[in-house]
Design an enzyme around this catalytic site. Structure first.
Site, short mmCIF file in Angstrom:
data_model
loop_
_atom_site.label_atom_id
_atom_site.label_comp_id
_atom_site.label_asym_id
_atom_site.label_seq_id
_atom_site.Cartn_x
_atom_site.Cartn_y
_atom_site.Cartn_z
N ASN A 191 1.79 15.52 8.28
CA ASN A 191 2.54 14.35 7.72
C ASN A 191 3.52 13.85 8.91
O ASN A 191 3.88 14.34 9.75
CB ASN A 191 3.63 14.99 6.26
CG ASN A 191 3.91 13.64 5.69
OD1 ASN A 191 4.95 13.01 6.35
ND2 ASN A 191 3.56 13.61 4.50
N ASN A 236 -2.15 10.81 0.53
CA ASN A 236 -0.79 11.01 -0.24
C ASN A 236 -0.93 10.35 -1.50
O ASN A 236 -1.59 9.17 -1.24
CB ASN A 236 0.37 10.93 0.32
CG ASN A 236 0.52 11.79 1.49
OD1 ASN A 236 0.32 12.87 1.74
ND2 ASN A 236 1.12 11.28 2.96
N ARG A 241 0.87 -1.08 0.05
CA ARG A 241 -0.11 -0.02 0.00
C ARG A 241 0.77 1.16 -0.02
O ARG A 241 1.45 1.87 0.93
CB ARG A 241 -0.99 -0.10 1.22
CG ARG A 241 -1.84 0.86 1.30
CD ARG A 241 -1.33 2.46 1.66
NE ARG A 241 -1.36 2.64 3.12
CZ ARG A 241 -0.35 3.73 3.36
NH1 ARG A 241 0.34 4.17 2.47
NH2 ARG A 241 -0.43 3.99 4.55
N1 LIG Z 1 -0.47 12.43 5.93
C1 LIG Z 1 0.01 11.32 6.49
O1 LIG Z 1 1.11 11.68 7.21
C2 LIG Z 1 -0.13 9.91 6.31
C3 LIG Z 1 -1.17 9.72 5.16
N2 LIG Z 1 -1.39 8.46 4.60
C4 LIG Z 1 -2.29 8.26 3.66
O2 LIG Z 1 -3.56 7.84 3.99
C5 LIG Z 1 -4.13 7.06 2.97
C6 LIG Z 1 -4.72 5.68 3.61
O3 LIG Z 1 -3.71 5.06 4.26
P1 LIG Z 1 -4.24 3.64 4.98
O4 LIG Z 1 -5.09 3.91 6.05
O5 LIG Z 1 -3.00 2.95 5.39
O6 LIG Z 1 -4.87 2.92 4.05
P2 LIG Z 1 -5.92 1.52 3.79
O7 LIG Z 1 -5.92 1.12 2.44
O8 LIG Z 1 -5.54 0.91 5.01
O9 LIG Z 1 -7.43 2.34 4.13
C7 LIG Z 1 -8.01 3.17 3.28
C8 LIG Z 1 -9.50 3.50 4.05
O10 LIG Z 1 -9.90 4.30 3.00
C9 LIG Z 1 -11.37 3.73 3.17
N3 LIG Z 1 -12.03 4.37 1.66
C10 LIG Z 1 -11.64 4.04 0.34
N4 LIG Z 1 -12.47 4.40 -0.58
C11 LIG Z 1 -13.04 5.46 0.07
C12 LIG Z 1 -14.36 6.15 -0.05
N5 LIG Z 1 -14.64 6.36 -1.33
N6 LIG Z 1 -14.88 6.94 0.99
C13 LIG Z 1 -14.51 6.65 2.27
N7 LIG Z 1 -13.49 5.93 2.53
C14 LIG Z 1 -12.96 5.11 1.49
C15 LIG Z 1 -11.22 2.29 2.86
O11 LIG Z 1 -12.52 1.72 3.21
C16 LIG Z 1 -10.11 2.09 3.97
O12 LIG Z 1 -11.05 1.85 5.24
C17 LIG Z 1 -3.29 7.04 1.81
O13 LIG Z 1 -3.43 7.76 0.98
C18 LIG Z 1 -2.02 7.47 2.70
O14 LIG Z 1 -1.05 8.07 1.87
C19 LIG Z 1 -1.13 7.52 5.51
C20 LIG Z 1 -0.01 7.49 6.37
C21 LIG Z 1 0.43 8.73 6.95
C1 LIG Z 2 3.35 9.99 4.53
C2 LIG Z 2 3.02 8.37 4.82
O1 LIG Z 2 3.59 7.58 5.49
C3 LIG Z 2 1.78 7.73 3.83
O2 LIG Z 2 1.31 8.55 3.21
O3 LIG Z 2 1.83 6.42 3.68
MG LIG Z 3 3.47 5.57 5.13
#
Ligand SMILES: NC(=O)C1=CN([C@@H]2O[C@H](COP(=O)(O)OP(=O)(O)OC[C@H]3O[C@@H](n4cnc5c(N)ncnc54)[C@H](O)[C@@H]3O)[C@@H](O)[C@H]2O)C=CC1
Ligand SMILES: CC(=O)C(=O)O
Ligand SMILES: [Mg+2]
Length: 603
Positions: A490, A445, A182
């Site tokens: 972030n 992201n 992912r």
């Molecule tokens: N800003 C930051 O520091 C971080 C940002 N992220 C971002 O968060 C996002 C998700 O990461 P994870 O949770 O690990 O992914 P994940 O794949 O585990 O979870 C995604 C979630 O979004 C839901 N989803 C999908 N389509 C949707 C919709 N149309 N409406 C509502 N919910 C929906 C899914 O059902 C799932 O529960 C990624 O884009 C990642 O880049 C992740 C970690 C850190």
């Molecule tokens: C920032 C980060 O860890 C992510 O988008 O998965």
């Molecule tokens: Mg990450």
């Protein structure tokens, strides 16, 4: 900006060669072209004549010696000229061209590379980290020139214990590990996901001053379920479906054993694993090794700091956090990590149990609002499911717009990976929020996956909002010379400090208490004036400052939990005796800073 004013040449030199000094007339054991081809030792045209003589490189370089400052200026000029020459071309092409020029420098001369990175972190973080790193991963097979880091594949089962000794570095302090399942919001990119550990570790060097000789990006290639990659002749990973179940876990187990056999104190950051493995591996290893999951735990701390900031931004006391209504969109590893930590914070503040604290949170996934009526609910999301009897006018699966209209949340926080899901209607509905200063966190992201753009947020939700995004956006001009401030929410504000504090404390493992200390440190970093003008996080220009503070908070927490075993010459007793300011100084003293150091002893 961090420059030589803050690091004396003597202290820089100390940290630069701490692990590499070899007694004898020359500090480096290599000779001739081998030195020029080793990016760690290479100084390009910067080798002084004595070193050229004594290291056998006289004649292998043009005669004129160019100073570090001149080399730096020349690189920056090439970079600016690339910017001028690519002006007007599509964003993706420009970004990849910028990534290439930086990557070439990285491959050739690490000292110069990290110096330009540290000094220009605001401009270069978006290239080596999000958003461009996402594009790099997507195009990895085509961009691949030289390997960086290590690759362990399902075909290496039984071999990892010997493979780990193939890594040329004597000591490894920090590992970032992914299985590519992912990558940001881009899905399963298989082996191409290696760009993420590389980018995260570059941030470790830039923000935490981890010595680049002691970092190790790792790809665990357990297959991919991405059909496009499986059918791509040029794909560089295993062309087989991902292993599942015990087969999968046995590979990760073998890797973790191998790493900790060779480097028992190495810290492993798990990054961009799909949710099921993110939670499972965290559970499996967190009490056995010094490791954490950045997407679950690092993100949670950064989000919590931002949520507390939004309370202060409304001019309310922090204790009012317990009354804020928060809609979290995305029930994956990141969204659930945020909910867990935020609910614990509410429980602590209100002195009640987690189930009461959950009342103010609403969780939405791809099937809408999650309630207890959901069939096949993911066990990790189940504790946050709403009781439909307690919901007025909302039912299982209610869509985002319905939820926002009905709940009138103080905060709308996206970690869904779905670009544009906070559309015009949803953002306009946030105008009816119960908050005097509603907050919109579009944390997914890279940029194209952000739930909304900064411009749309200020345009539709109003100028009074607080806005944060996972990838950077420019501040938004609101007219009359006013600007809407864009925060970057972030995990880069925490993971470097979590890693550094754990390393320098010699913590046996990383506890919730250490992570909470990191989040609290970030939350209290900004002044009331800053927060009230919508600035929730420090400027990226001061990321070393904040990382030193976060690192110290993590270290002190490890000490208070009796988990700190010390690091190098500094034992647990000395750590215990350090006052807060001394801990920060200790952390700063141990940050590596890029400067050319002598490769031969003076005669
Ligand atoms: N800003 C930051 O520091 C971080 C940002 N992220 C971002 O968060 C996002 C998700 O990461 P994870 O949770 O690990 O992914 P994940 O794949 O585990 O979870 C995604 C979630 O979004 C839901 N989803 C999908 N389509 C949707 C919709 N149309 N409406 C509502 N919910 C929906 C899914 O059902 C799932 O529960 C990624 O884009 C990642 O880049 C992740 C970690 C850190
Ligand atoms: C920032 C980060 O860890 C992510 O988008 O998965
Ligand atoms: Mg990450």
């Amino acid at each position: 900006m961090w420059n030589l004013v803050k690091f004396t040449a003597a202290s820089c030199r100390r940290s630069r060669w701490l692990s590499t000094a070899i007694p004898g007339p020359c500090i480096v054991h290599k000779r001739g072209a081998d030195i020029l081809h080793d990016p760690w030792f290479n100084k390009d045209t910067g080798f002084p004549l004595t070193e050229r003589d004594r290291l056998g490189i006289r004649g292998l370089l043009p005669p004129r010696v160019i100073s570090f400052e001149q080399q730096y200026a020349r690189f920056m000029e090439s970079y600016r000229s690339l910017e001028r020459n690519t002006h007007g071309q599509p964003d993706g092409i420009v970004s990849l061209a910028k990534w290439r020029i930086l990557n070439r420098l990285h491959d050739r001369n690490e000292t110069l590379y990290y110096r330009v990175l540290i000094d220009n972190i605001r401009n270069f973080a978006p290239i080596i980290y999000t958003p461009t790193v996402g594009l790099v991963c997507q195009n990895y097979s085509g961009l691949f020139r030289r390997p960086r880091g290590m690759y362990f594949s399902a075909k290496d089962k039984g071999e990892m214990m010997s493979m780990i000794y193939n890594w040329p570095g004597q000591q490894v302090d920090m590992i970032v590990l992914t299985d590519g399942s992912r990558i940001l919001g881009l899905g399963d990119l298989g082996v191409q996901g290696i760009g993420i550990p590389i980018g995260k570790l570059d941030m470790y060097v830039a923000a935490a001053g981890i010595n680049p000789q002691r970092i190790l990006p790792v790809m665990l290639d357990i297959g991919t379920n991405n059909e496009k990659l499986l059918n791509d002749r040029l794909y560089l990973g295993l062309r087989q479906p991902r292993l599942e179940g015990e087969e999968y876990l046995s590979i990760v187990d073998e890797f973790m054993e191998a790493v900790h056999t060779r480097w028992p104190k190495a810290i492993v950051q798990f990054e961009d694993f799909q949710m099921k493995w993110a939670f499972e591996t965290l559970q499996r290893y967190r009490k056995r090794f010094c490791m954490f999951n950045d997407d679950i735990q690092g993100t949670a701390g950064v989000a919590l700091a931002g949520l507390l900031g939004t309370v202060r931004a409304q001019g309310r006391p922090l204790s009012d956090f317990v009354n804020q209504k928060i809609v979290v969109v995305g029930a994956g590893s990141a969204g659930l990590g945020v909910l867990n930590m935020a609910i614990q914070a509410v429980s602590r503040m209100a002195g009640n149990n987690d189930s009461t604290a959950r009342n103010q949170f609403f969780l939405i996934d791809k099937d809408g609002l999650i309630t207890k009526e959901r069939t096949n609910i993911d066990p990790a999301a189940a504790p946050f499911a709403k009781d439909p009897r307690e919901l007025e006018g909302l039912s299982e699966g209610a869509n985002l717009l319905e939820v926002v209209k009905k709940v009138r949340p103080h905060v709308l926080l996206g970690l869904s990976g779905v670009g544009g899901i906070f559309n015009e209607e949803v953002l306009k509905a946030m105008r009816e929020s119960d908050s005097s200063k509603p907050a919109i966190f579009a944390m997914s992201n890279p940029t194209m996956n952000a739930e909304c753009t900064a411009a749309d947020a200020f345009k539709y939700a109003g100028e009074n909002i607080v806005f944060a995004s996972g990838s950077p956006f420019e501040n938004v001009a609101l007219g009359n010379g006013k600007f809407g401030h864009v925060n970057q929410a972030n995990n880069m504000y925490l993971f470097p400090g979590i890693g550094l504090g754990s390393l320098l404390s010699g913590a046996r493992y990383i506890t919730d208490g250490m992570l909470q200390a990191a989040a609290e440190c970030l939350a209290s970093y900004m002044t009331d004036e800053e927060v009230q003008s919508g600035i929730l996080y420090p400027s990226i220009d001061s990321i070393r400052e904040i990382t030193a503070e976060v690192g110290a908070a993590v270290l002190r927490s490890a000490v208070s939990e009796n988990l700190a075993e010390g690091h190098g010459d500094v034992g647990p007793r000395e750590l215990r005796l350090m006052a807060k300011e001394e801990t920060i100084e200790y952390i700063k003293r141990n940050m590596w800073f890029p400067i050319y150091s002598p490769l031969v002893h003076e005669k």
